[in-house]
Structure formats: C-alpha cells, structure tokens
Design an enzyme around this catalytic site. Structure first.
Site, PDB file in Angstrom:
ATOM      1  N   ASP A 234       0.846  -1.201   0.000  1.00 26.90           N
ATOM      2  CA  ASP A 234       0.000   0.000   0.000  1.00 26.90           C
ATOM      3  C   ASP A 234       0.874   1.242   0.000  1.00 26.90           C
ATOM      4  O   ASP A 234       1.803   1.349   0.817  1.00 26.90           O
ATOM      5  CB  ASP A 234      -0.853   0.057   1.277  1.00 26.90           C
ATOM      6  CG  ASP A 234      -2.103  -0.803   1.190  1.00 26.90           C
ATOM      7  OD1 ASP A 234      -2.268  -1.523   0.190  1.00 26.90           O
ATOM      8  OD2 ASP A 234      -2.905  -0.752   2.134  1.00 26.90           O
TER       9      ASP A 234
ATOM     10  N   LYS B 270      -8.100   0.646  -5.178  1.00 28.45           N
ATOM     11  CA  LYS B 270      -9.287   0.074  -4.536  1.00 28.45           C
ATOM     12  C   LYS B 270     -10.542   0.811  -4.949  1.00 28.45           C
ATOM     13  O   LYS B 270     -10.535   2.036  -5.104  1.00 28.45           O
ATOM     14  CB  LYS B 270      -9.164   0.183  -3.009  1.00 28.45           C
ATOM     15  CG  LYS B 270      -8.137  -0.757  -2.381  1.00 28.45           C
ATOM     16  CD  LYS B 270      -8.191  -0.636  -0.864  1.00 28.45           C
ATOM     17  CE  LYS B 270      -7.015  -1.303  -0.177  1.00 28.45           C
ATOM     18  NZ  LYS B 270      -7.054  -2.762  -0.257  1.00 28.45           N
TER      19      LYS B 270
ATOM     20  N   GLY C  31      -5.399  -2.925   8.766  1.00 31.69           N
ATOM     21  CA  GLY C  31      -5.095  -1.778   9.619  1.00 31.69           C
ATOM     22  C   GLY C  31      -4.882  -2.123  11.074  1.00 31.69           C
ATOM     23  O   GLY C  31      -4.838  -1.231  11.919  1.00 31.69           O
TER      24      GLY C  31
ATOM     25  N   ARG D   3      -6.656 -20.684   7.054  1.00 28.46           N
ATOM     26  CA  ARG D   3      -6.893 -22.028   7.605  1.00 28.46           C
ATOM     27  C   ARG D   3      -8.305 -22.514   7.274  1.00 28.46           C
ATOM     28  O   ARG D   3      -8.519 -23.689   6.998  1.00 28.46           O
ATOM     29  CB  ARG D   3      -6.677 -22.041   9.117  1.00 28.46           C
ATOM     30  CG  ARG D   3      -5.208 -22.043   9.504  1.00 28.46           C
ATOM     31  CD  ARG D   3      -5.014 -22.649  10.875  1.00 28.46           C
ATOM     32  NE  ARG D   3      -3.626 -22.591  11.296  1.00 28.46           N
ATOM     33  CZ  ARG D   3      -2.728 -23.529  11.010  1.00 28.46           C
ATOM     34  NH1 ARG D   3      -3.067 -24.602  10.303  1.00 28.46           N
ATOM     35  NH2 ARG D   3      -1.487 -23.411  11.421  1.00 28.46           N
TER      36      ARG D   3
ATOM     37  N   GLY E 177      -0.366  -3.732   3.953  1.00 25.31           N
ATOM     38  CA  GLY E 177      -1.056  -2.447   3.914  1.00 25.31           C
ATOM     39  C   GLY E 177      -0.314  -1.449   4.750  1.00 25.31           C
ATOM     40  O   GLY E 177       0.730  -0.915   4.371  1.00 25.31           O
ATOM     41  N   SER E 178      -0.841  -1.223   5.959  1.00 21.65           N
ATOM     42  CA  SER E 178      -0.254  -0.225   6.856  1.00 21.65           C
ATOM     43  C   SER E 178       1.099  -0.668   7.391  1.00 21.65           C
ATOM     44  O   SER E 178       1.871   0.160   7.875  1.00 21.65           O
ATOM     45  CB  SER E 178      -1.211   0.002   8.035  1.00 21.65           C
ATOM     46  OG  SER E 178      -2.551  -0.027   7.591  1.00 21.65           O
TER      47      SER E 178
END
Lengths: 185, 295
Positions: free
Chosen positions: B25, B82, B154, B166, B236-237
C-alpha cells in the site's frame, strides 16, 4: 535430468509442471548450491525488477552467467527475457547474456495485455501466446536467430544455448519451447 | 494472429506473475518508489492506509485520480487501486485511468450492501477479499481473477488472515473428501457454484491465485502466511506505519521468497526498527470490523 527453475518470484510452479510433463525432474533454484545441481535453467515470468533484486541478494548473478558461458541451456519467458537481455531500456541489465535490446511493458498497461496465435519456426501448429505487460525486442545482434515474430517484432529468439520468449507458453500448457531447450542438454 | 484482450487467461495471468511477491500500500509517488526499490511486485495506490481509515472514520472512497496517476508515473511495476464494494462506476473510472488491477475492497465503505460488481464486464482484472472458500468462489463466479484473505486490515495483527487461510484449507480438504453425490449439497452449504466446487476438489486449490492480506506487519508474518500455502503477500499499513519503511519492505520481500529458510528469515529480521503498533482484535467492537463487509 534435473531441470532448474529460478524460484525467486513469479510463475515458477507452472514452468515446473511443464518440465515434469516432459519427463524432467524440476528443481526450484533459490541459491548457488541449488543452481550447481541442475542441467538447465528456466527463468520464469514475474516482475523483472523484483527478480533482479532477489537474484543479486541471493548471489546468483555470477554463478548463472558462468553456467551459461559454459553451455548450460536456458529458457527465459517475459521477465526471464528481460533479465537475460544484454540491453534493457531504462534498467541495468541483470545477466547480460542474449544480444538483444528490449523495452519493458512495451504494449501498454494491463488492459492492453492480450493473447494471439503465433507461428514458431520448427513447430507445426501455431502456439497460443499470452502476452502480459510484455516486453518488445527492439534490436537483435548478428548472432541471434529469430524463431518467431508478431506484428513485426521478434517474440522468440535463440542465441546458442539460450532461448527467450516475450510471452508465456507455461500459462497454457504449451510444452514445445521447453522440449526444444531440454533437447539441448 | 489477432489480439484478444481482457480474456480470463490474460486477467488471471497477471496474478500468476505476481506470485511469490509482495504488494504494498502506498499513498504517494515517493512511497511508491520506496516500494519498487525494495522489490515490491506491485503497489496499491490509496488516499489513506487502512490504519488511518480505521482511526479517522468517515466514508472511505476510491483515491483521487491525480494521486493514482502520480503513482502510475512514478513506477514501472503494476499499479492497483481500490474501489468500494459494488461501486462499478469507480471501477469504470479506474479502468479508464489505466490502473492494472482493481481491488473491490472491504477496507473502503461499501456502496452496495447487496451486490458486488459484475467483474466480467471489465477488461481490467479484479482481486477480492474472502474469509472462507464460499466467499472466494462467489467472487470468482462474479469474475474476480485473484483472491486474497480479508484478514483484518489496519490492525498489524495477523490472526484474522491466519483464520481465513486455515478456513479455506480446511474447506478445500473437505471438498476433496466428498463422493460425487455430495457436491450439490456441499455447494449449497458453501453458497458457491457447484462447478467451481468440483474444480477446487480436483485441483486441491482455488482456481485462481490466492494472496494473504489484512494484518501482515513483519517478515515472520509474511513467511507464516506463505508456509500456510498462500501465493503471495499484501502489506497495507505494515510498511509505511513502521519506523523504517525501506528496510522493513526489503525484509518482507526477502522473507516472502525464502519463506522456508529459517536462516534467511533470521538474517532479515535484524535491525528493522519498531513495527506498526498493533491492535488486539478482541478490543475492536463488532461494528469496527472491516472483514464482515461484503457477503
């Protein structure tokens, strides 16, 4: 026969499946020790910038160049073509092996990626070729033989023990280019 | 000799080329360059990373077109972006901008609480999140050419991505154990097309590439998900909310390639600085979960 596939990043699983279907034993290569075990090497599709960084940090660049100079047959598809080329526009060459100049992402962005039938020299039926953010070969040196062209650009070329294609035979189960390279071992 | 664009093979083919790689990201050209230099296989262009979306609240939408174009100009690797769940016009805009992959994402505020986008209508390929096999197959039935776990974006907490992967593995093994007369009932239970259920049972995996996403923050997290059988990693973050983004990004790239080699994993886990602060999922209320968006 142990057929190596450079397994740093990209669609190496599909190449391994094609090699296995031809009776070779596929070996994933991530280290110089693994490279020393194989009789030939396939460099898969993937992101050429990522594969280049990972190959450098794994210490694979010089060992691959030495094996190639000693005659080990190699096949590169798409990103594999880019990292095997002697000249890449806007990027330092990685393996500096095949006497061609390539331009990356030359057909445009992903929405311009396409498939088409291609006639390849020495292969009876057209090959279904999938081009994904593919490179274009802009120049070929005197020792390079062009095996296939599309819209005026070489898409499969050969120089001695090295064969590179700008598309992905491995994505459609096309085995004839792999068989051709295995035949050089 | 004619060119055919936008075929499913061309769409899923790009995902195949991203395998074994890390998609990061980024919110501007500078971050995109750091990601590319670290060895990312693609970047996800965003207005705000999920940790900030979670903190700031409000409606999260598709990023500004200027921002996306700035990022597309900065790097040669594929650029993803996105759109809100069900917002097919945001998707039309991203396709017109020339974005390489669209993520129909639960991280943004959903635009439609009933329907996802008809992804067959587009030339650009889509990736979608899933918590289980049924959800993954419903997205593929709608035309998604790539799947990722939803995880819990996040949070810097990998537990939900592990749970989702899983769950998929367990359900794939279950389909493989079935006799032919059980497939229609199984498809009903999963809420997925029976033909796709049969395909999964035959191949022993999803019919498209499956990445891990949602909570990956360390090289060890990336290698954990790879050892659990995913094809690649979204972070992402986890990178740009950490102390030293460039070093962490490089380490996660190395860990994703050498996921089965503990010596390499140990080597790349040195000197990375502080990771992003994490959130215990139990501290989040039900209404703060992003993964329950979509069906």
């Amino acid at each position: 026969m142990k057929a190596g596939v450079l397994a740093l990043q990209g669609d190496f699983r599909e190449h391994a499946a094609v090699l296995a279907s031809l009776g070779a034993t596929p070996v994933e290569v991530r280290t110089p020790e693994e490279l020393a075990e194989v009789d030939c090497l396939v460099i898969p599709g993937g992101e050429s910038t990522t594969i280049s960084k990972l190959a450098r940090s794994a210490g694979l660049v010089e060992p691959i160049r030495e094996r190639a100079a000693a005659g080990m047959p190699m096949l590169g598809t798409c990103a594999g073509m880019i990292v095997m080329a002697k000249r890449v526009i806007g990027l330092d060459p990685l393996l500096d092996l095949v006497d061609i100049t390539v331009r990356r992402n030359a057909y445009g962005r992903q929405v311009d990626s396409f498939e088409a039938d291609i006639e390849v020299e020495g292969v009876d039926h057209p090959v279904r070729a999938v081009f994904i953010r593919a490179p274009i070969v802009e120049e070929v040196g005197p020792g390079v033989r062009v095996l296939a062209e599309h819209e005026g650009h070489p898409v499969v070329v050969e120089e001695g023990n090295l064969v590179v294609a700008s598309f992905h035979p491995e994505l459609v189960g096309e085995t004839r280019l792999h068989a051709y390279v295995l035949g050089k071992v | 000799m004619e060119r055919e664009t936008g075929t499913f093979r061309v769409k899923s083919g790009l995902a195949e080329m991203l395998k074994g790689g890390v998609i990061m990201d980024v919110t501007n050209a500078e971050q995109a360059k750091i990601a590319e230099d670290a060895g990312a296989v693609a970047v996800m262009a965003l207005e705000r990373v999920p940790a900030d979306i979670r903190r700031e609240g409000g409606v999260a939408r598709m990023a500004d077109a200027n921002k996306i174009e700035e990022i597309m100009r900065a790097v040669s690797i594929p650029v993803m972006a996105k759109v809100r769940i069900g917002h097919f016009v945001e998707a039309q805009i991203l396709q017109a901008l020339g974005v390489d992959y669209i993520d129909e994402s639960e991280v943004l505020t959903p635009a439609d609480e009933e329907y996802h986008i008809d992804k067959w209508a587009f030339t650009v390929p889509f990736v979608c999140g899933a918590r289980d096999l049924g959800e993954a197959l419903r997205r593929i039935a709608e035309g998604a050419a790539m799947i990722r776990t939803k995880g819990e974006a996040g949070t810097g907490n990998v537990v939900e991505a592990v749970r989702h992967q899983r769950t998929m593995l367990r359900q794939i093994a279950w389909l493989q154990s079935l006799r032919p007369e059980q497939f229609v009932a199984a498809a009903k239970e999963l809420g997925a097309p029976v033909e796709l259920c049969r395909m999964v049972a035959e191949q022993g995996r999803l019919p498209v590439v499956n990445f891990a996403a949602g909570g990956i923050a360390t090289p060890a997290d990336a290698a954990l998900m790879m050892q659990l059988g995913v094809d690649g990693i979204f972070v992402g973050s986890g990178i740009f909310k950490s102390e030293n983004p460039a070093a962490r990004a490089r380490a996660i790239v190395e860990a994703t390639t050498h996921y089965n080699d503990p010596d390499v994993l140990a080597k790349v886990s040195h000197g990375l600085g502080e990771p992003m602060p994490g959130i215990d999922i139990k501290e989040l209320g039900e209404e703060a979960l992003l993964q329950t968006r979509g069906w």
